[in-house]
Write a protein that holds these residues in place. Structure first.
Motif, PDB file in Angstrom:
ATOM      1  N   TRP A  87      14.519  34.183  27.980  1.00 27.57           N
ATOM      2  CA  TRP A  87      13.843  33.641  29.151  1.00 27.57           C
ATOM      3  C   TRP A  87      12.546  34.396  29.468  1.00 27.57           C
TER       4      TRP A  87
ATOM      5  N   PRO B  46      18.543  33.765  35.940  1.00 24.84           N
ATOM      6  CA  PRO B  46      18.761  33.622  34.491  1.00 24.84           C
ATOM      7  C   PRO B  46      20.046  32.884  34.153  1.00 24.84           C
TER       8      PRO B  46
ATOM      9  N   TRP C  50      13.398  33.812  39.512  1.00 25.63           N
ATOM     10  CA  TRP C  50      14.146  33.370  38.345  1.00 25.63           C
ATOM     11  C   TRP C  50      15.623  33.736  38.446  1.00 25.63           C
TER      12      TRP C  50
ATOM     13  N   LYS D 255      19.116  29.250  34.911  1.00 26.49           N
ATOM     14  CA  LYS D 255      17.859  28.926  34.218  1.00 26.49           C
ATOM     15  C   LYS D 255      16.921  28.098  35.095  1.00 26.49           C
ATOM     16  N   ARG D 256      16.682  28.610  36.306  1.00 29.39           N
ATOM     17  CA  ARG D 256      15.780  27.929  37.240  1.00 29.39           C
ATOM     18  C   ARG D 256      15.212  28.944  38.231  1.00 29.39           C
TER      19      ARG D 256
END
Length: 805
Positions: free
Chosen positions: A425, A446, A444, A449-450
């Motif tokens: 990422w 992780p 973020w 994932k946004r």
């Protein structure tokens, strides 16, 4: 037991189990916030069975820095022991365990406490790194959903960070309740951590210390060089790394390192988790840092000695930072700064780059394991370790993509402490495209994932202008009504009161120069014309460091006292304009409110103060006296106190406290202390959360206006007169003869006594403010002509400290 969301949960009393350093200071901070505490410990083997807890409470009154906002708050802590007093747990809404970091000891204690804990109470452990899930297994099934970790950082009064750590069984609603209590009632910054060893703050922070050990040895730097390079020059605590370790305690540091070593065997950085040999040797010798008088440093008389690891002897500390490296660290552009450090061949620059790179690398590799978002990790380092910016903030500000390439190259070249690659990422996808982990839409996450937005808990809606991380959106949507180079008048958006005008200063340290003084008067005019109330408050700190001496001194040098007299009059007229304004004026105080800042605030209709507000009339320290209504206020307030409490008592009994406070330039140690001195009134609000200050002040001002507030009418008041002057002067003579004050201190204090007592008039004569302000102004201008006063002012402007003469 499930939480009933229709009923608000109140933490009315807290039990702290464990009267050691942390437990006692957690108890102290709870009572700072007005929450009574029962402090438990083992029964004493001899004498009073509450002896251990009693001793801890007594020690709270003596510790420096003071854990209590005022010594008398210790009376709100009830001592208790586990043999006789467990029934008192039934009165407690929150039970915090804070004993030594031994899993077996904590579990044994839980078995003892559990039967006495109320089924609807919240139970928490203040462990700094043990598994919350393992601890919860010692509790009965009914209490496990109400159990979590709540890790305060030391010292609890002053350190912002509290980590909140749930188990899989912890009710989410309970975490929201506890976070709200910690943020608003105790004034803390909460980071939610995952249940991993050392959580977030200590996990990242202790690795950072281990990195410093390794890189300092690699590049051949001494401890004091390291502290110079990793202190304020790097945007961190002034004490740097090794001095901070001495303050925290080397045994504590070693324990936290061993926790990582024992519990993280598969960590890619595990090879560096051992206790460094020099640290292990110091602990074995009992040289544990500040608490034992020796650690990495030792003080011999006034000389600071540092340990030489080669000879194992203490040698004089001699911090030398290369001028070129100092210039790199002083560079304001983050990209240019890191570029210079990265490219330099100087060992000191290479050391700093390596330490920063290691923190970026480690934080990226472990983010998903220890925290929900990058925001939580950065805040943990800012709030828990005093860093100006978290590791992701520094990385992002310096150019995410370029720094990531440098880290990858160092990994490839074997320069890093682990060969673990940066996570995917960090090098591609949304973070790479956004050029960082913090964006206007969030930080973020992780796992998901946004980019995740900030907490939506209602308690955060009370925070106005809380600082944002690099890349985040500005939190303050305000409307400017008037602005010039000195001040800004503005209003808050809905749902905040639209009829309240807010005034902020723009001068350095928010000092009161002529332009700011005129800006204040203009703000009152605006408020009276178009608004219901006025709040004077700053978005940052301090509230005000006082009059702008730099602006005043040249005027005096060119024109003498006659040239300064109009400036003094303008200051006095300004405070009277505030006092008799036709709309309520509320001062929102935080940080320092010194000299003219104090005088301004005491003339407002009301004050709302952050708990950590330090208020004082400090002019005596530079050979002057308060000249903008400060002494007039003290004289009037003493007369009010006499009338309210004991009209037949001598006025001097109330005036004496003000006289000694002003003559010694005493500054309050907290807002509570300021209330005891008399600079805050009993009716003035004290808030614990710094970023709720303007929220509370604006609503207070709006409420005052809505409830029909009226300005006070000018009234005369009694003064102590010549008899009071004689009594106070006699006490000052004794202080001078005893060597407690200098000849010039005596001169200044005598003038203060003269003004406070209303001058050469009969005792209990009635005077008005104009009389008092004239006395103030004349005495101020007289002292300004004194050579020793001018020496003090010149020293203050040159060195930041007045000379003692």
């Amino acid at each position: 037991m499930q939480l009933n969301q229709s009923v608000r949960f109140h933490v009315r009393k807290v039990a702290v189990c464990g009267a050691g350093v942390m437990g006692a200071q957690i108890a102290a901070h709870c009572v700072n916030a007005g929450v009574p505490v029962v402090l438990f410990d083992l029964p004493a083997k001899e004498g009073d069975k509450n002896g251990i807890a009693n001793k801890a409470i007594a020690q709270l009154r003596k510790l420096k820095p003071a854990p209590l906002g005022a010594p008398e708050l210790a009376n709100l802590i009830t001592p208790a022991n586990y043999d006789d007093d467990l029934a008192q747990l039934a009165e407690c809404d929150l039970v915090i365990e804070a004993i030594a970091e031994r899993l077996d000891w904590k579990r044994d204690l839980y078995h003892k406490l559990a039967p006495a804990i109320r089924p609807d109470a919240i139970v928490a452990s203040n462990t700094s790194g043990l598994s919350i899930t393992q601890l919860s297994q010692a509790l009965p099934d009914a209490l496990r959903p109400r159990f979590c970790g709540v890790h305060f950082f030391n010292p609890p009064r002053y350190m912002t960070l509290v980590e909140l750590i749930p188990t899989a069984d912890t009710q989410p609603e309970l975490l929201d309740i506890l976070e709200t209590f910690l943020v608003s009632t105790l004034g803390k910054g909460v980071v939610r951590a995952k249940d991993t060893p050392n959580f977030v703050g200590n996990r990242i922070g202790v690795f950072g210390i281990l990195s410093v050990f390794a890189q300092a040895e690699k590049f051949g730097l001494t401890y004091e060089q390291v502290d110079e390079l990793t202190g304020v020059r790097l945007g961190r605590a002034k004490s740097g790394t090794f001095r901070t370790a001495d303050v925290v305690g080397l045994d504590t540091l070693a324990h936290v390192i061993r926790t990582m070593q024992d519990q993280l065997p598969d960590d890619p950085f595990h090879a560096h988790y051992g206790v460094p040999p020099v640290l292990a040797a110091l602990v074995e010798q009992g040289a544990l840092g500040q608490k034992t008088g020796a650690g990495f440093y030792r003080k011999e008389g006034k000389t600071i000695m540092r340990l030489d690891p080669a000879s194992k002897q203490y040698v004089p500390a001699d911090a030398k930072v290369d001028d070129s490296v100092a210039a790199m660290l002083a560079e304001r552009d983050p990209a240019k700064k890191l570029q210079a450090l990265h490219d330099s061949d100087h060992p000191q620059a290479q050391f700093v780059w390596a330490v920063l790179r290691d923190s970026f690398h480690y934080s990226a590799v472990h983010l998903a394991d220890i925290a929900a978002t990058a925001r939580q990790l950065d805040l943990a380092m800012k709030w828990g370790f005093g860093h100006a910016q978290g590791p992701f903030e520094i990385w992002q500000a310096a150019g995410w993509q370029q720094v990531a390439k440098w880290i990858q190259q160092d990994i490839q070249d074997g320069k890093t402490l682990s060969s673990a690659p940066l996570p995917e990422w960090a090098t591609q996808g949304p973070v790479w495209e956004a050029r960082g982990v913090h964006t206007p839409t969030g930080s973020w996450n992780p796992h998901d994932k946004r980019f995740e937005g900030r907490s939506t808990l209602p308690v955060y809606e009370r925070q106005i202008a809380a600082p944002r991380l690099v890349g985040e959106a500005d939190s303050l949507e305000s409307t400017t009504v008037y602005e010039d180079e000195a001040v800004r008048c503005w209003t808050l958006p809905a749902p905040h009161p639209a009829d309240v005008l807010i005034l902020s200063f723009k001068s350095k340290m928010n000092t009161l120069g002529p332009d700011v003084v005129r800006g204040i008067v203009h703000a009152v005019d605006l408020a009276e014309a178009s608004y219901s109330a006025l709040v004077i408050g700053q978005l940052g700190e301090p509230f005000s460091a006082g009059a702008d001496l730099k602006a005043m001194l040249p005027v005096f040098e060119q024109g003498g006292p006659a040239a300064v007299e109009p400036i003094e009059r303008e200051m006095q007229d300004m405070v009277l304009r505030l006092r008799y304004a036709q709309v309520p004026v509320v001062a929102a105080l935080a940080g320092m409110a010194l000299g003219g800042g104090c005088e301004l605030s005491v003339h407002c209709a009301h004050r709302v103060a952050h708990f950590e507000t330090y208020i004082g009339l400090v002019e005596a320290g530079i050979g002057l006296l308060p000249g903008a209504g400060g002494l007039a206020y003290c004289a009037r307030r003493a007369a009010q106190q006499q009338a309210e409490s004991a009209p037949d008592a001598p006025l001097l009994a109330y005036l004496k406290k003000f006289a000694m406070t002003v003559a010694t330039a005493q500054v309050s140690s907290s807002a509570l202390d300021a209330r005891n001195i008399g600079y805050l009134l009993p009716s003035d609000a004290i808030v614990m959360q710094r970023y709720e200050l303007l929220y509370v002040a604006a609503r207070q001002a709006h409420t005052m206006a809505e409830s029909g507030w009226r300005a006070p009418l000018p009234q005369r008041f009694p003064v102590a007169g010549r008899d009071g002057i004689a009594t106070l002067t006699a006490q000052l003579v004794n202080m001078k003869v005893g060597g407690y004050i200098s000849e010039h201190d005596f001169t200044v204090a005598e003038k203060i006594a003269h003004v406070l007592c209303g001058g050469d008039v009969d005792p209990n004569s009635l005077v008005d403010e104009a009389w008092m302000l004239t006395l103030e102004r004349e005495a101020f201008l007289h002292l300004l002509t004194q050579p020793k006063t001018q020496e003090r002012i010149a020293s203050l402007l040159k060195t930041g400290k007045p000379v003692r003469n």
